[in-house]
Design an enzyme around this catalytic site. Structure first.
Site, PDB file in Angstrom:
ATOM      1  N   GLU A  46       0.847  -1.196   0.000  1.00  0.00           N
ATOM      2  CA  GLU A  46       0.000   0.000   0.000  1.00  0.00           C
ATOM      3  C   GLU A  46       0.877   1.239   0.000  1.00  0.00           C
ATOM      4  O   GLU A  46       0.401   2.354   0.110  1.00  0.00           O
ATOM      5  CB  GLU A  46      -0.963   0.001   1.192  1.00  0.00           C
ATOM      6  CG  GLU A  46      -0.307  -0.022   2.549  1.00  0.00           C
ATOM      7  CD  GLU A  46      -1.311   0.020   3.680  1.00  0.00           C
ATOM      8  OE1 GLU A  46      -2.002   1.047   3.817  1.00  0.00           O
ATOM      9  OE2 GLU A  46      -1.386  -0.960   4.431  1.00  0.00           O
ATOM     10  N   CYS A  77      -3.529  -3.377   4.515  1.00  0.00           N
ATOM     11  CA  CYS A  77      -2.680  -4.406   5.142  1.00  0.00           C
ATOM     12  C   CYS A  77      -3.144  -5.827   4.836  1.00  0.00           C
ATOM     13  O   CYS A  77      -2.498  -6.786   5.269  1.00  0.00           O
ATOM     14  CB  CYS A  77      -2.633  -4.197   6.648  1.00  0.00           C
ATOM     15  SG  CYS A  77      -2.262  -2.511   7.101  1.00  0.00           S
ATOM     16  N   THR A  81       3.925   3.881  15.954  1.00  0.00           N
ATOM     17  CA  THR A  81       3.607   2.546  15.420  1.00  0.00           C
ATOM     18  C   THR A  81       4.238   2.321  14.041  1.00  0.00           C
ATOM     19  O   THR A  81       3.954   1.323  13.390  1.00  0.00           O
ATOM     20  CB  THR A  81       2.082   2.327  15.319  1.00  0.00           C
ATOM     21  OG1 THR A  81       1.568   3.164  14.270  1.00  0.00           O
ATOM     22  CG2 THR A  81       1.354   2.644  16.605  1.00  0.00           C
ATOM     23  N   SER A 129     -10.367   3.141  13.873  1.00  0.00           N
ATOM     24  CA  SER A 129      -9.762   2.082  13.038  1.00  0.00           C
ATOM     25  C   SER A 129      -9.639   0.778  13.826  1.00  0.00           C
ATOM     26  O   SER A 129      -9.767  -0.313  13.256  1.00  0.00           O
ATOM     27  CB  SER A 129      -8.401   2.530  12.484  1.00  0.00           C
ATOM     28  OG  SER A 129      -7.422   2.601  13.494  1.00  0.00           O
ATOM     29  N   HIS A 157      -2.845  -9.642  12.036  1.00  0.00           N
ATOM     30  CA  HIS A 157      -2.217  -8.381  11.606  1.00  0.00           C
ATOM     31  C   HIS A 157      -1.902  -7.538  12.846  1.00  0.00           C
ATOM     32  O   HIS A 157      -2.753  -7.363  13.726  1.00  0.00           O
ATOM     33  CB  HIS A 157      -3.168  -7.600  10.686  1.00  0.00           C
ATOM     34  CG  HIS A 157      -2.709  -6.195  10.470  1.00  0.00           C
ATOM     35  ND1 HIS A 157      -1.445  -5.899  10.006  1.00  0.00           N
ATOM     36  CD2 HIS A 157      -3.315  -4.997  10.691  1.00  0.00           C
ATOM     37  CE1 HIS A 157      -1.306  -4.589   9.944  1.00  0.00           C
ATOM     38  NE2 HIS A 157      -2.419  -4.014  10.350  1.00  0.00           N
ATOM     39  N   ASN A 208       4.929  -1.504  12.717  1.00  0.00           N
ATOM     40  CA  ASN A 208       3.942  -1.907  11.707  1.00  0.00           C
ATOM     41  C   ASN A 208       4.632  -2.036  10.343  1.00  0.00           C
ATOM     42  O   ASN A 208       5.459  -1.192   9.978  1.00  0.00           O
ATOM     43  CB  ASN A 208       2.816  -0.857  11.626  1.00  0.00           C
ATOM     44  CG  ASN A 208       1.583  -1.392  10.903  1.00  0.00           C
ATOM     45  OD1 ASN A 208       1.586  -2.501  10.364  1.00  0.00           O
ATOM     46  ND2 ASN A 208       0.516  -0.607  10.906  1.00  0.00           N
ATOM     47  N   SER A 230      -7.350  -1.864   6.297  1.00  0.00           N
ATOM     48  CA  SER A 230      -8.296  -0.750   6.442  1.00  0.00           C
ATOM     49  C   SER A 230      -9.009  -0.476   5.134  1.00  0.00           C
ATOM     50  O   SER A 230      -8.522  -0.796   4.055  1.00  0.00           O
ATOM     51  CB  SER A 230      -7.549   0.501   6.891  1.00  0.00           C
ATOM     52  OG  SER A 230      -7.053   0.327   8.190  1.00  0.00           O
TER      53      SER A 230
HETATM   54  N1  CAA Z   1       1.951   2.918  30.659  1.00  0.00           N
HETATM   55  C1  CAA Z   1       1.398   1.760  30.230  1.00  0.00           C
HETATM   56  N2  CAA Z   1       0.302   1.738  29.419  1.00  0.00           N
HETATM   57  C2  CAA Z   1      -0.221   2.919  29.023  1.00  0.00           C
HETATM   58  C3  CAA Z   1       0.298   4.149  29.455  1.00  0.00           C
HETATM   59  C4  CAA Z   1       1.448   4.117  30.317  1.00  0.00           C
HETATM   60  N3  CAA Z   1       2.038   5.238  30.751  1.00  0.00           N
HETATM   61  N4  CAA Z   1      -0.441   5.128  28.930  1.00  0.00           N
HETATM   62  C5  CAA Z   1      -1.413   4.543  28.166  1.00  0.00           C
HETATM   63  N5  CAA Z   1      -1.264   3.208  28.249  1.00  0.00           N
HETATM   64  C6  CAA Z   1      -2.074   2.185  27.569  1.00  0.00           C
HETATM   65  C7  CAA Z   1      -3.559   2.454  27.526  1.00  0.00           C
HETATM   66  O1  CAA Z   1      -4.171   2.108  28.734  1.00  0.00           O
HETATM   67  C8  CAA Z   1      -3.978   1.557  26.355  1.00  0.00           C
HETATM   68  O2  CAA Z   1      -4.013   0.197  26.758  1.00  0.00           O
HETATM   69  P1  CAA Z   1      -5.423  -0.562  27.019  1.00  0.00           P
HETATM   70  O3  CAA Z   1      -6.250  -0.370  25.783  1.00  0.00           O
HETATM   71  O4  CAA Z   1      -5.038  -1.969  27.262  1.00  0.00           O
HETATM   72  O5  CAA Z   1      -6.002   0.099  28.203  1.00  0.00           O
HETATM   73  C9  CAA Z   1      -2.789   1.660  25.424  1.00  0.00           C
HETATM   74  O6  CAA Z   1      -1.715   2.190  26.187  1.00  0.00           O
HETATM   75  C10 CAA Z   1      -3.041   2.550  24.219  1.00  0.00           C
HETATM   76  O7  CAA Z   1      -3.486   3.791  24.692  1.00  0.00           O
HETATM   77  P2  CAA Z   1      -4.476   4.688  23.838  1.00  0.00           P
HETATM   78  O8  CAA Z   1      -5.587   3.831  23.324  1.00  0.00           O
HETATM   79  O9  CAA Z   1      -4.826   5.878  24.627  1.00  0.00           O
HETATM   80  O10 CAA Z   1      -3.525   5.074  22.624  1.00  0.00           O
HETATM   81  P3  CAA Z   1      -3.685   6.256  21.574  1.00  0.00           P
HETATM   82  O11 CAA Z   1      -5.113   6.560  21.325  1.00  0.00           O
HETATM   83  O12 CAA Z   1      -2.810   7.385  21.919  1.00  0.00           O
HETATM   84  O13 CAA Z   1      -3.007   5.597  20.289  1.00  0.00           O
HETATM   85  C11 CAA Z   1      -3.696   4.421  18.320  1.00  0.00           C
HETATM   86  C12 CAA Z   1      -3.362   4.324  19.800  1.00  0.00           C
HETATM   87  C13 CAA Z   1      -4.992   5.193  18.129  1.00  0.00           C
HETATM   88  C14 CAA Z   1      -3.860   3.032  17.772  1.00  0.00           C
HETATM   89  C15 CAA Z   1      -2.562   5.159  17.585  1.00  0.00           C
HETATM   90  O14 CAA Z   1      -1.350   4.506  17.789  1.00  0.00           O
HETATM   91  C16 CAA Z   1      -2.792   5.252  16.076  1.00  0.00           C
HETATM   92  O15 CAA Z   1      -3.440   6.140  15.588  1.00  0.00           O
HETATM   93  N6  CAA Z   1      -2.203   4.292  15.334  1.00  0.00           N
HETATM   94  C17 CAA Z   1      -2.349   4.203  13.878  1.00  0.00           C
HETATM   95  C18 CAA Z   1      -3.638   3.488  13.478  1.00  0.00           C
HETATM   96  C19 CAA Z   1      -3.681   2.052  13.875  1.00  0.00           C
HETATM   97  O16 CAA Z   1      -2.642   1.426  14.109  1.00  0.00           O
HETATM   98  N7  CAA Z   1      -4.878   1.479  13.927  1.00  0.00           N
HETATM   99  C20 CAA Z   1      -5.030   0.077  14.219  1.00  0.00           C
HETATM  100  C21 CAA Z   1      -6.222  -0.543  13.527  1.00  0.00           C
HETATM  101  S1  CAA Z   1      -6.195  -0.181  11.764  1.00  0.00           S
HETATM  102  C22 CAA Z   1      -5.099  -1.342  11.140  1.00  0.00           C
HETATM  103  O17 CAA Z   1      -4.790  -2.308  11.763  1.00  0.00           O
HETATM  104  C23 CAA Z   1      -4.498  -1.089   9.789  1.00  0.00           C
HETATM  105  C24 CAA Z   1      -3.142  -0.520   9.990  1.00  0.00           C
HETATM  106  O18 CAA Z   1      -2.168  -1.239  10.016  1.00  0.00           O
HETATM  107  C25 CAA Z   1      -2.995   0.911  10.160  1.00  0.00           C
END
Ligand code: CAA
Length: 455
Positions: free
Chosen positions: A83, A121, A164, A214, A256, A341, A374
């Site tokens: 992609e 992906c 990531t 997502s 994935h 990733n 996605s």
């Molecule tokens: N110590 C330990 N753990 C901590 C922490 C700390 N200090 N602070 C936060 N955490 C934990 C949270 O509790 C959470 O864990 P749980 O869900 O088990 O409670 C974890 O860290 C993640 O925290 P958030 O959900 O708050 O994270 P975020 O919102 O800042 O970011 C994300 C996560 C949205 C996935 C971001 O990384 C992102 O946008 N990533 C890109 C998109 C993506 O990867 N999407 C996945 C599905 S889509 C897909 O799979 C296709 C692809 O490849 C993109």
């Protein structure tokens, strides 16, 4: 009689440089634990200045050819999934073909079919099914097909997706009577929904992503595909409806992994869905309470809800979950934690990680694949691990390559990310590898990519 087809060997390619996740966390003012424990990321694989998705794919394909002593005449298709291909028209597979011909001779691969598949992906899993179906049909003119998954995961600096990021390629050798994994075509399940969780318009270098949304789309599509897979197993008489657990039929699985914690989310929801109507769920409910109601909610609304996330957190701490996770999933993430990733390559690198790092005998076990892309689509399918796998897996050497990488600083990472280094300003100058050496500037070749094998 139906032909037995599948994956005969695997070759991987990871860039030689990486960024430490804790260093990124410190630079961005994020608690390091959020990346290492919260998301499960320890290192991010970063492509050097001379690399792109095409060079990585060519490196993986060349490795596969060499270690299997293959000649071009043995190969029917070079099929690449990505992609993050560099061109909106020319498929990356043709650039890969050209690079391989620098080694095997001009015109040596002119008989191959060379398509590119794109579906975020999940693209490589679609490509693999296409090629296996072709071999099973008997239409192939040479015994082998090569499917390469290659991607560079790139988000904006300072964005929530930035930690990531990663990059890698993996080449799969597909043929009849394979030594590693035999495909079970009849069970394969799909789940597809037209959605906007993650995409990259052609003018952009980085993806547009709605992070939490997502995650919910991944879980929704995976649930649809799991249901389809399960139904196919029931129809085939392998599973008894309402009595058997699907997870009990799996010896190991690779999902994935956009970040390793996502695999834990997916496996937890998969287990809950599988066990919900079985006697064992009563034991779990006694410990952590009932599952929250999803009445009146769409799948996505349910998956993003705090009630669901809290329940899942409790479930992942039960001994029942931990046992299944450690036994069937954990080893797929050993490599992925230190790659980041790699989009369409990720689920297949999870397979390589399993085959290379697991110490128990996997012969005859069913390997489940949970592939998600996605946009959006999930594929759930499976393979049976073959007796010769141990010998073949010794040659994968992904962990060795990962251990040999060089760490880079945040400054160097940001320069590479923003394209501030010229093609000839690599951190580690290319040696015995394909490199992007020039971009066309004339009217007839503006933006064309010139690659060379550097000795
Ligand atoms: N110590 C330990 N753990 C901590 C922490 C700390 N200090 N602070 C936060 N955490 C934990 C949270 O509790 C959470 O864990 P749980 O869900 O088990 O409670 C974890 O860290 C993640 O925290 P958030 O959900 O708050 O994270 P975020 O919102 O800042 O970011 C994300 C996560 C949205 C996935 C971001 O990384 C992102 O946008 N990533 C890109 C998109 C993506 O990867 N999407 C996945 C599905 S889509 C897909 O799979 C296709 C692809 O490849 C993109």
């Amino acid at each position: 009689m139906e032909k037995i087809v599948g994956i005969d060997d695997i070759a991987t390619y990871v860039p030689k440089i990486y960024l430490d996740a804790e260093e990124m966390a410190n630079a961005r003012g994020i608690p390091p634990g959020k990346l290492t424990k919260g998301l499960g990321i320890e290192k991010l694989s970063i492509p050097d200045a001379h690399e792109d998705a095409a060079t990585m794919a060519a490196m993986a394909a060349l490795k596969l050819m060499e270690k299997n002593d293959l000649q071009p005449k043995d190969v029917d298709f070079i099929h690449v999934a990505t992609e993050t291909g560099p061109d909106a028209s020319k498929p990356i597979s043709c650039y890969v073909q050209g690079m391989l011909e620098q080694i095997y001779g001009k015109g040596s691969f002119d008989h191959v079919g060379a398509p590119e598949t794109k579906f975020a992906c999940v693209g490589a899993t679609y490509a693999m099914i296409d090629r296996l179906a072709y071999i099973a049909s008997g239409w192939n003119r040479a015994p082998c097909a090569i499917v390469v998954a290659t991607d560079i995961a790139r988000y904006e600096l300072n964005s929530s997706g930035e930690p990531t990021q990663g990059a890698a390629a993996i080449a799969l050798l597909l043929k009849e009577n394979p030594r590693l994994l035999v495909y079970e075509p009849k069970f394969t399940g799909f789940g597809t929904v037209d959605d906007r969780d993650f995409f990259r318009p052609v003018e952009r270098k980085t993806a547009v992503v709605d992070g939490q949304y997502s995650i919910a789309c991944y879980l929704r599509d995976m649930r649809i595909a799991v249901d389809a897979y399960k139904k196919n197993m029931i129809n085939a008489g392998v599973l008894k409806s309402g009595q058997d657990s699907l997870v009990d039929k799996l010896g190991l699985a690779s999902f994935h992994s956009p970040f390793p914690k996502m695999v834990q989310y997916a496996f937890a929801d998969f287990l809950a869905h599988d066990w919900r109507n079985l006697p064992r769920w009563k034991t779990i409910s006694r410990k952590i309470g009932p599952e929250p109601s999803r009445e009146g909610m769409t799948d996505v609304e349910y998956y993003v809800s705090d009630d669901h996330k809290n329940f899942r957190r409790k479930f992942t701490k039960t001994e029942e979950f931990i046992k299944e996770y450690e036994e069937k999933i954990a080893d797929s993430l050993t490599a992925l934690r230190i790659i980041g990733n790699s989009y369409t390559a990720s689920v297949w690198l999870g397979v390589a990680s399993h085959l290379e790092t697991r110490r128990d005998d996997l012969t005859g076990k069913r390997l489940g694949i949970g592939s998600y892309g996605s946009g959006s689509s999930a594929i759930v399918c499976s393979f049976i691990v073959q007796p010769e796998y141990k010998e073949v897996a010794k040659g994968i050497k992904l962990m060795k390559n990962l251990a040999e990488r060089q760490r880079i600083s945040m400054d160097v990472y940001e320069d590479l990310h923003e394209g501030r280094r010229q093609l000839n300003e690599s951190v580690i100058p290319p040696k015995n590898e394909f490199a992007l050496v020039n971009l066309g500037t004339q009217s007839h070749d503006h933006g064309y990519r010139y690659y060379r094998y550097i000795k």
